[in-house]
Structures are given as structure tokens and as C-alpha cells.
Design a protein around this motif. Structure first.
Motif, PDB file in Angstrom:
ATOM      1  N   ALA A   1      31.948  62.825  28.407  1.00  0.00           N
ATOM      2  CA  ALA A   1      31.734  62.525  26.998  1.00  0.00           C
ATOM      3  C   ALA A   1      32.980  62.000  26.285  1.00  0.00           C
ATOM      4  O   ALA A   1      32.862  61.407  25.223  1.00  0.00           O
ATOM      5  N   ASN A   2      34.164  62.234  26.867  1.00  0.00           N
ATOM      6  CA  ASN A   2      35.378  61.830  26.162  1.00  0.00           C
ATOM      7  C   ASN A   2      36.517  61.626  27.160  1.00  0.00           C
ATOM      8  O   ASN A   2      36.364  61.878  28.359  1.00  0.00           O
ATOM      9  N   SER A   3      37.645  61.183  26.651  1.00  0.00           N
ATOM     10  CA  SER A   3      38.771  60.861  27.535  1.00  0.00           C
ATOM     11  C   SER A   3      39.358  62.100  28.211  1.00  0.00           C
ATOM     12  O   SER A   3      39.859  62.002  29.330  1.00  0.00           O
ATOM     13  N   ASP A   4      39.287  63.253  27.561  1.00  0.00           N
ATOM     14  CA  ASP A   4      39.773  64.481  28.207  1.00  0.00           C
ATOM     15  C   ASP A   4      38.931  64.829  29.436  1.00  0.00           C
ATOM     16  O   ASP A   4      39.466  65.177  30.492  1.00  0.00           O
ATOM     17  N   GLU A   5      37.629  64.738  29.293  1.00  0.00           N
ATOM     18  CA  GLU A   5      36.749  64.992  30.437  1.00  0.00           C
ATOM     19  C   GLU A   5      36.970  63.946  31.525  1.00  0.00           C
ATOM     20  O   GLU A   5      36.903  64.269  32.715  1.00  0.00           O
ATOM     21  N   HIS A   6      37.214  62.720  31.126  1.00  0.00           N
ATOM     22  CA  HIS A   6      37.476  61.663  32.096  1.00  0.00           C
ATOM     23  C   HIS A   6      38.733  61.994  32.896  1.00  0.00           C
ATOM     24  O   HIS A   6      38.749  61.875  34.130  1.00  0.00           O
ATOM     25  N   GLN A   7      39.771  62.433  32.215  1.00  0.00           N
ATOM     26  CA  GLN A   7      41.013  62.810  32.893  1.00  0.00           C
ATOM     27  C   GLN A   7      40.778  63.984  33.846  1.00  0.00           C
ATOM     28  O   GLN A   7      41.282  63.997  34.969  1.00  0.00           O
ATOM     29  N   GLN A   8      40.006  64.964  33.402  1.00  0.00           N
ATOM     30  CA  GLN A   8      39.677  66.113  34.263  1.00  0.00           C
ATOM     31  C   GLN A   8      38.916  65.650  35.504  1.00  0.00           C
ATOM     32  O   GLN A   8      39.144  66.149  36.605  1.00  0.00           O
ATOM     33  N   ALA A   9      38.011  64.702  35.323  1.00  0.00           N
ATOM     34  CA  ALA A   9      37.234  64.180  36.447  1.00  0.00           C
ATOM     35  C   ALA A   9      38.143  63.475  37.448  1.00  0.00           C
ATOM     36  O   ALA A   9      37.973  63.624  38.669  1.00  0.00           O
ATOM     37  N   LEU A  10      39.110  62.721  36.951  1.00  0.00           N
ATOM     38  CA  LEU A  10      40.033  62.018  37.852  1.00  0.00           C
ATOM     39  C   LEU A  10      40.907  63.008  38.631  1.00  0.00           C
ATOM     40  O   LEU A  10      41.147  62.811  39.832  1.00  0.00           O
ATOM     41  N   ILE A  11      41.341  64.063  37.971  1.00  0.00           N
ATOM     42  CA  ILE A  11      42.137  65.091  38.652  1.00  0.00           C
ATOM     43  C   ILE A  11      41.290  65.784  39.717  1.00  0.00           C
ATOM     44  O   ILE A  11      41.750  66.006  40.843  1.00  0.00           O
ATOM     45  N   LEU A  12      40.063  66.113  39.363  1.00  0.00           N
ATOM     46  CA  LEU A  12      39.160  66.740  40.328  1.00  0.00           C
ATOM     47  C   LEU A  12      38.934  65.817  41.517  1.00  0.00           C
ATOM     48  O   LEU A  12      38.934  66.260  42.675  1.00  0.00           O
ATOM     49  N   MET A  13      38.763  64.527  41.253  1.00  0.00           N
ATOM     50  CA  MET A  13      38.545  63.567  42.339  1.00  0.00           C
ATOM     51  C   MET A  13      39.730  63.573  43.296  1.00  0.00           C
ATOM     52  O   MET A  13      39.537  63.571  44.517  1.00  0.00           O
TER      53      MET A  13
END
Length: 61
Positions: free
Chosen positions: A25-37
Motif C-alpha cells: 500500500a505504500n513505500s514503507d511496505e514496498h521497502q519491507q517487501a524488498l528486504i524480505l525478498m
């Protein structure tokens, strides 16, 4: 034989543990997703299904 109900229940359990698979939903979640990846890629063969699902979520964002 398809185990549709069992597969659906497993998918719900995975999303309950990893709600980001519902979407970013937002850039913070996007960053979390990239770290998880990055973490998941360390064990690519074991995590391929989640990697594919997360990749789709990241792409949709």
C-alpha cells in the motif's frame, strides 16, 4: 485428486503469516517487501513459491 480445500486453507495460513502478499500500500511496505525478498533469495530453492508470490506483489506495486 485435487485438494482444493486443503490448498485454500494453506494459502490462507501463509497470507495470515505474511499479509504483505495481499498487496503493498505504500513505500514503507514496498521497502519491507524488498528486504524480505533479499532474505528469501538466500534459500531460493526452498522459498521459490513465496518468492514468486512476493515478486508478483512487488511488480503490481
Amino acid at each position: 485428486m485435487l485438494l482444493t480445500n486443503e490448498i485454500t486453507q494453506m494459502a490462507k495460513a501463509i497470507v495470515a503469516q505474511l499479509p504483505i502478499l495481499n498487496g503493498i500500500a505504500n513505500s514503507d511496505e514496498h521497502q519491507q517487501a524488498l528486504i524480505l525478498m533479499e532474505d528469501l533469495l538466500e534459500h531460493y530453492d526452498e522459498d521459490i513459491i513465496i518468492i514468486e508470490a512476493l515478486s508478483n506483489v512487488i511488480t503490481r506495486y
